[in-house]
Design an enzyme around this catalytic site. Structure first.
Site, short mmCIF file in Angstrom:
data_model
loop_
_atom_site.label_atom_id
_atom_site.label_comp_id
_atom_site.label_asym_id
_atom_site.label_seq_id
_atom_site.Cartn_x
_atom_site.Cartn_y
_atom_site.Cartn_z
N HIS A 127 -6.94 -6.09 0.08
CA HIS A 127 -5.91 -5.06 0.14
C HIS A 127 -4.77 -5.49 1.05
O HIS A 127 -4.89 -5.47 2.28
CB HIS A 127 -6.49 -3.73 0.62
CG HIS A 127 -5.51 -2.61 0.59
ND1 HIS A 127 -4.92 -2.18 -0.59
CD2 HIS A 127 -4.96 -1.85 1.56
CE1 HIS A 127 -4.08 -1.20 -0.34
NE2 HIS A 127 -4.08 -0.98 0.97
N SER A 138 0.85 -1.19 0.00
CA SER A 138 0.00 0.00 0.00
C SER A 138 0.89 1.24 0.00
O SER A 138 1.68 1.43 -0.91
CB SER A 138 -0.96 -0.03 1.20
OG SER A 138 -1.94 0.96 1.08
N ASP A 165 -8.75 -6.34 -4.57
CA ASP A 165 -8.39 -5.22 -3.71
C ASP A 165 -9.51 -4.18 -3.73
O ASP A 165 -9.89 -3.68 -4.79
CB ASP A 165 -7.08 -4.59 -4.18
CG ASP A 165 -6.48 -3.62 -3.18
OD1 ASP A 165 -7.23 -2.85 -2.56
OD2 ASP A 165 -5.24 -3.62 -3.03
#
Length: 578
Positions: free
Chosen positions: A495, A202, A449
């Site tokens: 995610h 991320s 995601d």
């Protein structure tokens, strides 16, 4: 700076460190003696009085990013300041392995959201592979202080030092100091190779790319997951669900969106040739499934104190009544428009959203107990980005989305890209210097995601490919990319982790070990090991997984039509968006 006398006094200890026990060298005196005082080109001064050293033994650690392990380490911290800056203090922490486990390696690990480090979420992975493992606080105050707390000097005034530290500088300093500290600590001679690596997902994935794009020789191998590329576009795009709902005048109950998601997973599960609870081919789902087939299907969710779909940050809270109804045409219209991504008033594409089968996180609504109606829940990621980073207000969200249109979001994206192109955008596509330096990068992204669209990673990969090898035929250019850069999508992955809605998807836990094998032994990964998933090997882009033999044999196949479904042109902008 550490005195020459102190360093000399510990010279014998340095030479013998590999024969010592962990407790022998996990001391403030020894750490002080081996601080990186060499000229590293950083213009920083280390505060020797800030050193701490804490022994940790038999520590049980577990994560989806590394195998469950029991580890011993010395946690070393110290602070430094930038020469010429006032009130400037940066803290770094390095986990040091036992001498018998040290394998001539250093690892930096990254952050997530607005945090520049993820603490123990990634750092133990360095110890597991025999490396010194580092994190930084970016100079924001302490390891728990995030970028937003340091961003404004005052309302309307940007702290550009903090911004550049968050953007790329802090991780460059962390690695530069960390590599020299490791050499000094274990008395690694100049003739011995110290391998250096990075791992993060991320925001941590973006941080990894910030180093690849600027400091070509810094890391031998990099693992990046779901990178937060295109900060200007990405952060604003978190508002897309609410803007679509406002434009359509319909605010679907969270349970309605969750039902659409679950029906999508069920319908698209078998498109890869095997029914296993996982969408392995969201591209085929996109090409073949229509949300309208869900209209009229019943849904029910019990009353709760919050919403049913997870948000990455600052979830709407408060009372949510029981939700009992059937999927409506209006709900399907919202879901379809959201999945299609933002389109401006001229019919041009602004940006992209998650693949079908992903949670509709950025379209989640909240219940207003005063009106007894569902309404927009403004994403704190997008709302804070606009309010704090674009409008420079000391606030954590927008008050409303009144009069905000898709065109407004487009214009905010342009503003963010212009303002932070040299710090946060992180999309430079020519990484030839990294390749020429022998660097290797493994890039992973969950196919479901819900926060950073999977196609965002494809877009960057393709930008690098076309920039560096655009004169070659497609397959030839992919072969060139394979020499140093490989992208893997995780079927059903959410995610930076496995997915509760597709629990059979799994997540790759040994990616760092894989890039180490590639960098140190030349073992390039044609597939990636996937832990806990029904698909135990991941296919390298642009190949896609397909089962044959009634779901008994998995192949990585070439499918040009499916590949093209991942490719987008952001023609709403009058300039390239890499």
């Amino acid at each position: 700076m550490v005195s020459t006398q102190v360093a000399l006094a510990f010279g014998a200890a340095i030479a013998a460190v590999r024969a010592a026990s962990l407790a022998d060298y996990c001391t403030v005196d020894y750490v002080t003696s081996v601080l990186p005082t060499e000229d590293l080109g950083l213009a920083v001064t280390i505060d020797a009085s800030s050193v701490s050293a804490a022994l940790a033994t038999n520590q049980s650690v577990t994560s989806e990013w590394y195998a469950a392990s029991v580890i011993d380490y010395c946690n070393v911290t110290f602070a430094y300041s930038h020469n010429g800056l006032n009130n400037d203090t940066v803290h770094v922490s390095y986990l040091v392995p036992t001498p018998e486990n040290f394998s001539n390696r250093y690892v930096s690990t990254g952050g997530g959201g607005l945090a520049i480090n993820s603490g123990a979420s990634y750092s133990p992975s360095g110890i597991i592979v025999g490396a010194v493992s580092g994190i930084t606080d970016g100079g924001f105050g302490n390891f728990d202080t995030q970028f937003d707390a340091a961003f404004l000097l005052a309302a309307g005034t940007v702290n550009w030092q903090a911004t550049y530290m968050f953007g790329y500088q802090a991780h460059h300093e962390l690695a530069t100091l960390g590599k020299q500290f490791t050499k000094n600590f274990f008395n690694v001679s100049d003739s011995d190779k110290l391998y250096s690596y990075y791992q993060g997902c991320s925001e941590g994935g973006r941080e990894g790319w910030s180093q690849i794009q600027r400091f070509a020789e810094q890391f031998d191998g990099v693992v990046t997951g779901a990178p937060a590329f295109r900060y200007g576009q990405l952060q604003v795009n978190h508002l897309s669900g609410g803007v679509i709902e406002e434009a359509m005048g319909y605010y679907p109950p969270p349970c309605e969106l969750e039902k659409i998601m679950n029906l999508t997973i069920a319908a698209c599960d078998g498109l890869d040739g095997k029914v296993d609870g996982v969408i392995s081919r969201s591209d085929l789902c996109k090409l073949n499934f229509n949300y309208t087939s869900t209209i009229g299907e019943p849904y029910y969710c019990a009353a709760s104190s919050g919403t049913s779909l997870r948000r990455r940050q600052a979830a709407p809270t408060g009372y949510a009544p029981a939700q009992n109804g059937t999927i409506t045409a209006e709900g399907v219209a919202v879901a379809s428009a959201f999945t299609n991504g933002l389109i401006d008033s001229q019919g041009k594409r602004i940006y992209i959203n998650p693949q079908p089968g992903s949670a509709f996180t950025d379209a989640i609504t909240q219940y207003n107990t005063n009106t007894s109606k569902w309404e927009v829940a403004i994403s704190s990621l997008g709302g804070e980005w606009v309010a704090r980073y674009l409008q420079l207000q000391d606030t954590s969200n927008l008050a409303s989305l009144a009069n905000v249109t898709a065109d407004t979001l487009r214009d905010w994206m342009v503003l963010g890209m212009q303002k932070y192109y040299d710090s946060l955008q992180t999309t430079w596509p020519d990484i030839t210097p990294f390749k020429d330096a022998g660097g290797k990068v493994i890039h992973v992204h969950g196919e479901s995601d819900f926060s950073i669209p999977t196609a965002s990673s494809v877009h960057y990969y393709e930008a690098v490919r076309s920039t560096m090898y655009g004169s070659l035929a497609y397959n030839d250019s992919v072969a060139e990319m394979d020499d140093f850069y490989r992208l893997f999508m995780v079927p059903g992955g959410a995610h930076c982790s496995s997915n509760p809605y597709e629990p059979n998807g799994g997540w790759p836990a040994t990616t760092l070990q894989t890039v180490i094998e590639w960098a140190e032994k030349g073992v390039a990964p044609d597939t990636l090991e996937n832990d806990g998933g029904v698909i135990d090997t991941l296919c390298k882009w642009p190949l896609r997984p397909l089962w044959s033999g009634n779901g008994t044999s998995l192949e990585c196949v070439s499918d040009e039509k499916s590949r093209d479904s991942w490719i987008y042109t952001f023609d709403a902008f009058k300039f390239p968006v890499y």
